[in-house]
Write an enzyme that holds these catalytic residues in place. Structure first.
Site, PDB file in Angstrom:
ATOM      1  N   SER A  32       0.915  -0.994   0.265  1.00 57.38           N
ATOM      2  CA  SER A  32      -0.234   0.140   0.216  1.00 57.38           C
ATOM      3  C   SER A  32       1.421   0.958  -0.038  1.00 57.38           C
ATOM      4  O   SER A  32       1.555   1.653   0.630  1.00 57.38           O
ATOM      5  CB  SER A  32      -0.814  -0.089   1.132  1.00 57.38           C
ATOM      6  OG  SER A  32      -1.488   1.088   1.780  1.00 57.38           O
ATOM      7  N   LYS A  33       0.250   2.363  -0.949  1.00 57.17           N
ATOM      8  CA  LYS A  33       1.319   2.940  -0.621  1.00 57.17           C
ATOM      9  C   LYS A  33       1.722   4.209   0.350  1.00 57.17           C
ATOM     10  O   LYS A  33       2.297   4.830   0.480  1.00 57.17           O
ATOM     11  CB  LYS A  33       1.207   4.054  -2.218  1.00 57.17           C
ATOM     12  CG  LYS A  33       2.293   4.091  -4.017  1.00 57.17           C
ATOM     13  CD  LYS A  33       1.197   4.813  -4.824  1.00 57.17           C
ATOM     14  CE  LYS A  33       2.479   5.731  -6.072  1.00 57.17           C
ATOM     15  NZ  LYS A  33       2.206   6.191  -6.675  1.00 57.17           N
ATOM     16  N   ARG A  34      -0.259   4.154   0.535  1.00 54.44           N
ATOM     17  CA  ARG A  34      -0.296   4.761   1.647  1.00 54.44           C
ATOM     18  C   ARG A  34       0.546   4.508   3.203  1.00 54.44           C
ATOM     19  O   ARG A  34       1.185   5.266   3.876  1.00 54.44           O
ATOM     20  CB  ARG A  34      -1.715   5.635   1.716  1.00 54.44           C
ATOM     21  CG  ARG A  34      -2.447   6.703   1.337  1.00 54.44           C
ATOM     22  CD  ARG A  34      -3.222   6.945   1.206  1.00 54.44           C
ATOM     23  NE  ARG A  34      -4.037   5.750   0.346  1.00 54.44           N
ATOM     24  CZ  ARG A  34      -5.215   4.980   1.224  1.00 54.44           C
ATOM     25  NH1 ARG A  34      -4.851   5.894   2.203  1.00 54.44           N
ATOM     26  NH2 ARG A  34      -5.573   4.292   0.751  1.00 54.44           N
TER      27      ARG A  34
END
Ligand code: GLU
Length: 484
Positions: free
Chosen positions: A296-298
C-alpha cells in the site's frame, strides 16, 4: 477543402507541419535487429515505489542485455497532480540503484539524447501536428460538453442501464452539425479534442502480452479525450506519439495499465503507427501475517524505494533480488556462476510469472548479506561512505577522517571460505561496527572495554582494531565492490 480540413485549420491555425515532417526529425535508431528500446515513463506525481523500480529494472535489463537503449521520459501532462520534487526523487533513486539510462531526463531541468524533448509538457507542438492530422481525416473532433453536460449523459445512461461514458450515439459532438460546432467556436466555448473511436462493442482485440500471453479484450468504444481544453494532450495520446517517435520497441509496466491496452492499441491504429510490444507485470506482493497482499503506497513505508535507500541496501543486493523474482531459473544459474555479474544472465519475459511475486524482506536481507560479504573492504568502504554522506553525517565523518582505519575495520573477517555476514545494509554498520569508532560508540561499550589492552597509546577504538586486524590473515579477496 473538406469540412474536416477547415475545422482542423481553425483548431490548429499555427500548425504547418505534417506528421511525416516530425517523423523525419526522429530517424530510426541504428541498432541490431534484436536490440530492444525500452523506457521508464513515470508521471511526477509522487515517490517511486518498489514495484515501479522492479518494472524499471526489468526494462533496463531487456534493453541493455540486447544491446539496445533505455531512456527516461517524464509524463507530466497532468500538471494538477504534479508533486514538487518528485522528478529529482525518481532520478536520485534510479542513480542509487544503478539503473543506467542512455537518454532522457537527467534532472528536473536537464536532459540528454537526440529523441527529446523527454518531458511531455515540452512536446505540445509535436502532439498538435498529429492531432491536426486526425481532425483533418475525420478521426477526431472537438467536444464542447462541460462537466454538467457529461453528468447529464451519465445519469441518462444510468436510468437506461447502459454503460456509462462518451461513446456511440451518446457522444453528442461526434454527430454535431458543422454549424453547431462553428457556433460554439465563434462563442469561444472551451473544448477538448476527442477520438472518433472506430471500435465496436461486439468485437475483441487479440494481443500477445509479453508476460501474460494471449489476451482477448473488448475493443475500445469510448471517444476518449486526446487533448484537454488547455491544449495539453492526455497521457494516452501523448505516450503513443512518443513511443513511436522515440523508437520504443518494448513497454514493460504494471498491470494497472492493462485495462488501457485496448485504447492504446486503437490509438496506434488510428495514428497509422506500429505499436510497441507490451508486457504487463502483476504487482509485487508482501506478507501480512499469514496472507499475501499488495503493497500500500499510503500505509507501507517499505512500498517506497526511499525506504531501501535510507536503510542502505546496496544496489547490487536489490538487483540480485529482483533477478530472482523475475526469472525462477536465476537462482540455479547464480549457484553455478557465483562470481559472475548478474548482467550475464539473460532475463526472459516469457519466464516472468503472470501473478505477482512475493517480496520477502528476509530473503532480501540474506541476499544482501551475501552480496556485502563478497565485497572487498575497499568496496564496502566506498559504498558505505556514499551512503553515510547522505544518511548518517556522524558515520560519514568517522569514515572519512581515517579511511585506512575504516577499511581495516571493514576487512575484519572478510575473505576466506566463510566471510563475515553481519552486514545486510549500510545502516547496520553503526550497530555492528560502531564500537570501533570513538564517538560512535553505542551499545558495544562493555565489549570494547573488556578486550582493551592497558596503556596501548592509541584511542580506545583504534586499539581494538590493532588487536583484531592482522595483515595477511584478513586478506582482501572476493569480487570488486560493485559487480556492475
Ligand atoms: N505515465 C504512466 C505512469 O505514470 C506510464 C504508463 C506507461 O508506462 O505507459 O505510470
Amino acid at each position: 477543402m473538406t469540412y474536416d480540413q477547415q475545422l482542423a485549420d481553425r483548431l490548429f491555425p499555427n500548425v504547418t507541419l505534417l506528421p511525416q515532417d516530425v517523423i523525419a526529425q526522429y530517424p530510426r535508431r541504428e541498432l541490431a535487429v534484436a536490440a530492444k528500446v525500452t523506457r521508464f515513463a513515470p508521471s511526477p506525481t509522487g515517490f517511486l515505489t518498489i514495484g515501479g523500480l522492479y518494472a524499471t529494472f526489468i526494462s533496463e535489463r531487456l534493453a541493455h542485455q540486447s544491446g539496445g537503449v533505455f531512456y527516461l521520459r517524464i509524463e507530466d501532462t497532468d500538471r494538477k497532480r504534479e508533486v514538487k520534487g518528485s522528478i529529482d526523487g525518481i532520478i536520485s533513486a534510479l542513480d542509487y540503484f544503478g539503473i543506467r539510462r542512455d537518454e532522457g531526463i537527467t534532472h528536473s531541468d536537464g536532459e540528454s539524447g537526440r529523441y527529446g524533448p523527454y518531458k511531455q509538457s515540452a512536446r505540445a507542438s509535436i502532439y498538435h501536428v498529429f492531432l491536426k492530422r486526425l481532425v483533418t481525416e475525420g478521426l477526431a473532433y472537438p467536444c464542447f460538453c462541460d462537466a454538467e453536460d457529461l453528468n447529464a449523459i451519465r445519469e441518462a445512461q444510468g436510468k437506461r442501464n447502459e454503460p456509462t461514458g462518451y461513446y456511440g450515439d451518446w457522444a453528442v459532438y461526434r454527430h454535431a452539425a458543422p454549424e453547431k460546432v462553428q457556433e460554439q467556436l465563434d462563442a469561444g466555448k472551451p473544448y477538448v479534442i476527442r477520438l472518433k473511436s472506430p471500435g465496436s462493442a461486439d468485437r475483441k482485440i487479440r494481443i500477445t502480452d509479453l508476460i501474460k500471453g494471449e489476451l482477448s479484450m473488448p475493443e475500445n468504444v469510448q471517444d476518449i479525450v486526446l487533448m484537454k481544453s488547455d491544449g495539453i494532450p492526455t497521457y494516452h495520446f501523448a505516450h503513443a506519439v512518443d513511443d513511436y517517435l522515440m523508437g520504443t520497441t518494448h513497454v514493460i509496466r504494471g498491470d494497472e495499465w492493462l485495462s488501457s491496452l485496448p485504447v492504446h492499441v486503437q490509438l496506434f491504429e488510428v495514428l497509422g503507427l506500429p505499436a510497441p510490444a507490451y508486457g504487463h507485470l502483476a504487482p509485487i506482493m508482501k506478507m501480512d501475517g499469514a496472507s499475501k497482499r499488495k503493497f500500500s503506497k499510503r500505509k507501507d513505508p517499505d512500498a517506497a524505494v526511499l525506504y531501501y535507500q535510507q536503510q542502505g541496501f546496496p544496489d547490487d543486493a536489490i538487483s540480485e533480488y529482483f533477478m530472482t523474482l523475475a526469472n525462477s531459473n536465476y537462482e540455479e544459474w547464480r549457484s553455478a556462476h557465483p562470481d559472475e555479474p548478474y548482467q550475464h544472465f539473460l532475463l526472459e519475459t516469457s519466464r516472468m510469472s503472470a501473478s505477482g511475486p512475493l517480496f520477502d524482506m528476509h530473503k532480501l536481507t540474506d541476499i544482501s548479506k551475501d552480496v556485502i560479504s563478497r565485497m572487498t573492504a575497499d568496496g564496502v568502504y566506498a559504498q558505505c561512505l556514499d551512503w553515510a554522506k547522505e544518511y548518517d553525517d556522524e558515520l560519514y565523518r568517522h569514515l572519512s577522517d581515517d579511511p585506512d582505519y575504516a577499511k581495516r575495520v571493514f576487512n575484519i573477517g572478510r575473505g576466506g571460505a566463510k566471510p563475515r555476514k553481519d552486514l545486510s545494509r549500510w545502516s547496520d554498520v553503526r550497530p555492528v561496527s560502531g564500537y570501533f569508532f570513538d564517538g560512535l560508540f553505542e551499545s558495544g561499550g562493555a565489549r570494547a572495554e573488556t578486550i582493551l589492552p592497558p596503556n596501548a597509546g592509541l584511542p580506545r577504538a583504534k586499539r581494538i582494531v590493532e588487536l583484531i586486524w592482522k595483515p595477511g590473515i584478513a586478506k582482501t579477496t572476493g569480487t570488486a565492490g560493485s559487480r556492475r
